[in-house]
Design a protein around this motif. Structure first.
Motif, mmCIF file in Angstrom:
data_model
loop_
_atom_site.group_PDB
_atom_site.id
_atom_site.type_symbol
_atom_site.label_atom_id
_atom_site.label_comp_id
_atom_site.label_asym_id
_atom_site.label_seq_id
_atom_site.Cartn_x
_atom_site.Cartn_y
_atom_site.Cartn_z
ATOM 1 N N ILE A 1 -22.824 24.433 20.711
ATOM 2 C CA ILE A 1 -21.399 24.249 20.459
ATOM 3 C C ILE A 1 -21.155 23.944 18.979
ATOM 4 C CG2 ILE A 1 -19.489 22.629 20.908
ATOM 5 C CD1 ILE A 1 -20.523 22.614 23.850
ATOM 6 N N ASP A 2 -20.094 24.567 18.412
ATOM 7 C CA ASP A 2 -19.800 24.426 16.977
ATOM 8 C C ASP A 2 -18.763 23.340 16.694
ATOM 9 O OD1 ASP A 2 -21.284 26.899 16.455
ATOM 10 O OD2 ASP A 2 -19.580 27.906 17.381
ATOM 11 N N LEU A 3 -17.921 23.066 17.691
ATOM 12 C CA LEU A 3 -16.718 22.278 17.411
ATOM 13 C C LEU A 3 -16.353 21.413 18.617
ATOM 14 C CD1 LEU A 3 -14.231 21.859 15.464
ATOM 15 C CD2 LEU A 3 -13.163 23.788 16.638
ATOM 16 N N VAL A 4 -15.998 20.149 18.353
ATOM 17 C CA VAL A 4 -15.524 19.240 19.397
ATOM 18 C C VAL A 4 -14.038 18.984 19.177
ATOM 19 C CG1 VAL A 4 -15.677 16.893 20.331
ATOM 20 C CG2 VAL A 4 -17.759 18.150 19.755
ATOM 21 N N ILE B 1 -17.985 9.962 14.741
ATOM 22 C CA ILE B 1 -18.337 10.909 15.810
ATOM 23 C C ILE B 1 -19.076 12.119 15.223
ATOM 24 C CG2 ILE B 1 -17.423 12.436 17.602
ATOM 25 C CD1 ILE B 1 -14.991 10.467 17.763
ATOM 26 N N GLU B 2 -18.606 12.626 14.079
ATOM 27 C CA GLU B 2 -19.267 13.764 13.435
ATOM 28 C C GLU B 2 -20.705 13.425 13.048
ATOM 29 O OE1 GLU B 2 -17.049 15.340 10.154
ATOM 30 O OE2 GLU B 2 -15.826 16.619 11.436
ATOM 31 N N CYS C 1 -16.237 25.731 21.622
ATOM 32 C CA CYS C 1 -15.683 24.376 21.605
ATOM 33 C C CYS C 1 -16.100 23.569 22.827
ATOM 34 C CB CYS C 1 -14.148 24.410 21.618
ATOM 35 S SG CYS C 1 -13.445 25.292 20.267
ATOM 36 N N LEU C 2 -16.152 22.270 22.619
ATOM 37 C CA LEU C 2 -16.236 21.322 23.718
ATOM 38 C C LEU C 2 -14.958 20.505 23.698
ATOM 39 C CD1 LEU C 2 -19.161 19.190 24.949
ATOM 40 C CD2 LEU C 2 -17.052 18.036 24.354
ATOM 41 N N LYS D 1 -18.797 19.512 13.899
ATOM 42 C CA LYS D 1 -17.411 19.372 13.447
ATOM 43 C C LYS D 1 -16.550 18.793 14.560
ATOM 44 C CE LYS D 1 -17.255 23.709 12.243
ATOM 45 N NZ LYS D 1 -16.822 25.036 11.732
ATOM 46 N N VAL D 2 -15.634 17.888 14.204
ATOM 47 C CA VAL D 2 -14.769 17.220 15.177
ATOM 48 C C VAL D 2 -13.327 17.283 14.676
ATOM 49 C CG1 VAL D 2 -14.178 15.001 16.256
ATOM 50 C CG2 VAL D 2 -16.586 15.653 15.952
ATOM 51 N N ILE D 3 -12.414 17.677 15.559
ATOM 52 C CA ILE D 3 -10.997 17.636 15.195
ATOM 53 C C ILE D 3 -10.205 16.995 16.333
ATOM 54 C CG2 ILE D 3 -11.171 19.708 13.753
ATOM 55 C CD1 ILE D 3 -9.620 21.236 15.920
ATOM 56 N N ASP D 4 -9.024 16.503 15.993
ATOM 57 C CA ASP D 4 -8.174 15.903 17.022
ATOM 58 C C ASP D 4 -7.029 16.853 17.364
ATOM 59 O OD1 ASP D 4 -6.440 15.665 14.882
ATOM 60 O OD2 ASP D 4 -6.301 13.481 14.930
ATOM 61 N N ARG D 5 -6.166 16.393 18.266
ATOM 62 C CA ARG D 5 -5.072 17.234 18.776
ATOM 63 C C ARG D 5 -4.127 17.681 17.666
ATOM 64 N NH1 ARG D 5 -2.131 17.826 23.638
ATOM 65 N NH2 ARG D 5 0.123 17.948 23.330
ATOM 66 N N THR D 6 -3.814 16.762 16.726
ATOM 67 C CA THR D 6 -2.906 17.097 15.624
ATOM 68 C C THR D 6 -3.487 18.220 14.771
ATOM 69 O OG1 THR D 6 -2.117 14.820 15.565
ATOM 70 C CG2 THR D 6 -1.626 16.183 13.650
#
Length: 432
Positions: free
Chosen positions: A78-81, A95-96, A13-14, A102-107
């Motif tokens: 890196i696989d995931l932000v 962003i993706e 992750c980043l 792949k990009v995800i947020d805090r939720t």
């Protein structure tokens, strides 16, 4: 219908944390993000911090910062932000596309952890409901590859739009089904609480910032085997245990999910049934990691969540835990005139547990009324309310026809009945 997929354990992750305030960046927030990612069993390859006055509408962190992030991703495989913020579906898509990653947020990150942790039927239902509500706002992503241009005569959209509407309908139906099942769980909990109230068994809910040592303390008191790890959200499902408190008797303890900074409102809503144990408890035990330098900020965050679930006015014993990690701090208790005591202890070593027993017993012994209440027949409504609360242990009728009710009732409930009926009943109450 496959709406979303779980991310794999061990993904690289980043992390991205943007400071939008004028205050110096809080290391506590970044430290917590690290803890959340480790709780999801992912590897952190890099971290990017930045300052902005406002989020960029298209890329959240700005196009310049995104170019910098793109280079880091390419150089580190890196696989995931992971963003330490809530980002919109359109920002996520943009962003993706720009990063090809792949990009995800805090939720979404918290939902991933919850999905790994849920063990009980109720916990799994609540996770699924939260995921479906989250995905409902992002459903369009699954169909961006389909045709969207208008069709022939009488057509209002291409096949993609038709499929999108079908899936939205399926989502709404699924959400409705889960909400119905959770409502059943809620009713079952209410019945269990009513039975406890009838037996005049006090209930105590453990609350606190996640990783404060709630489950360790819960295990120490109850002999339960609740998972207690040095990890955020190690415990998700609520656990109830009956224990004997010296100088008091039987009580019911409940361990609840840990709170975190900026807990998304929709997650609070989804886990309302679990948090009901805190809402309905007679007393809260707020467990605090006293060895954490940020513990004051965490206390504030817990109070914010208690306000969200309408439990902020509950009586609270504050337990300052992990004193074994501090020098010159001994187990002790501090009494207050207008609120329950503060207790300093170590759940790990057992130091000071007797002070917690003492604080609980003192609170309930002061706050419970036991005796006989004499009521005239014109106060039949009050009598009915007392029976409904399960506060009447025995009833006799006097020679003059008055009700003589042997009560065991919480003082707060007694005061509420008096206020509701605009009566002063304490003069007619003889204590045992």
């Amino acid at each position: 219908m496959e709406i979303f997929h779980d991310y794999e354990v061990g993904e690289n992750c980043l992390l991205i944390d943007i400071n939008f305030s004028s205050k110096p960046e809080l290391n506590a927030e970044l430290s917590e993000l690290n803890g959340l990612v480790h709780a999801a069993n992912w590897q952190i390859s890099a971290t990017v911090c930045a300052k902005r006055s406002l989020p960029d509408p298209k890329y959240f962190c700005g196009s310049g910062k995104l170019d910098e992030i793109k280079k880091i991703i390419d150089n580190n495989q890196i696989d995931l932000v992971v963003f330490n913020h809530a980002i919109t579906p359109s920002q996520e898509r943009n962003i993706e596309k720009a990063l090809n990653c792949k990009v995800i947020d805090r939720t979404r990150l918290i939902l991933e952890i919850f999905s790994q942790r849920a063990q009980t039927h109720e916990g799994k239902l609540q996770v699924e409901l939260a995921q479906l509500n989250y995905v409902a706002t992002r459903l369009v992503r699954g169909w961006t590859h389909l045709e969207r241009q208008k069709g022939g005569i009488g057509m209002r959209g291409g096949p993609g739009e038709t499929q999108l509407e079908l899936d939205r309908r399926m989502l709404r139906q699924k959400i409705a089904q889960i909400e119905k099942r959770l409502e059943k769980v809620k009713k079952q909990r209410a019945l269990s609480r009513t039975a406890r109230q009838k037996n005049a068994v006090p209930t105590i809910a453990f609350v606190g910032y996640t990783n404060a040592g709630k489950s360790t303390l819960f295990n120490k008191l109850s002999g339960a085997q609740v998972l207690a790890k040095d990890q955020l959200f190690a415990t998700l499902d609520p656990t109830l245990r009956k224990v004997i408190i010296p100088k008091l008797g039987e009580v019911v303890l409940s361990d609840t999910v840990g709170f975190i900074r900026n807990l998304p409102h929709n997650l609070v809503e989804a886990f309302h049934a679990t948090l009901e144990e805190a809402i309905e408890a007679d007393l809260l035990v707020h467990v605090i990691d006293y060895a954490d330098e940020h513990h004051r900020a965490y206390i504030e965050q817990v109070h914010l969540v208690l306000e969200q679930i309408h439990a902020a006015d509950k009586p609270i014993i504050q337990v300052y835990n992990k004193i074994d990690r501090l020098e010159d701090v001994k187990a002790h208790i501090i009494y207050h005139k207008d609120k329950p005591a503060d207790v300093y202890l170590s759940a790990q070593t057992g130091q000071g547990i007797q002070f917690l027993y003492e604080a609980v017993a003192k609170y309930f012994n002061q706050q419970w009324l036991k005796g006989v209440l004499v009521l005239s027949t014109k106060h039949a409504k009050v009598r009915a309310e007392l029976y409904q609360l399960g506060a009447v242990e025995k009833e006799t009728i006097s020679d003059s026809g008055e009700y003589q009710l042997a009560l065991h009732i919480a003082k707060s409930d007694f005061d509420e009945i008096c206020a509701h009926n605009k009566l002063e009943l304490i003069a007619k109450f003889s204590h045992h």
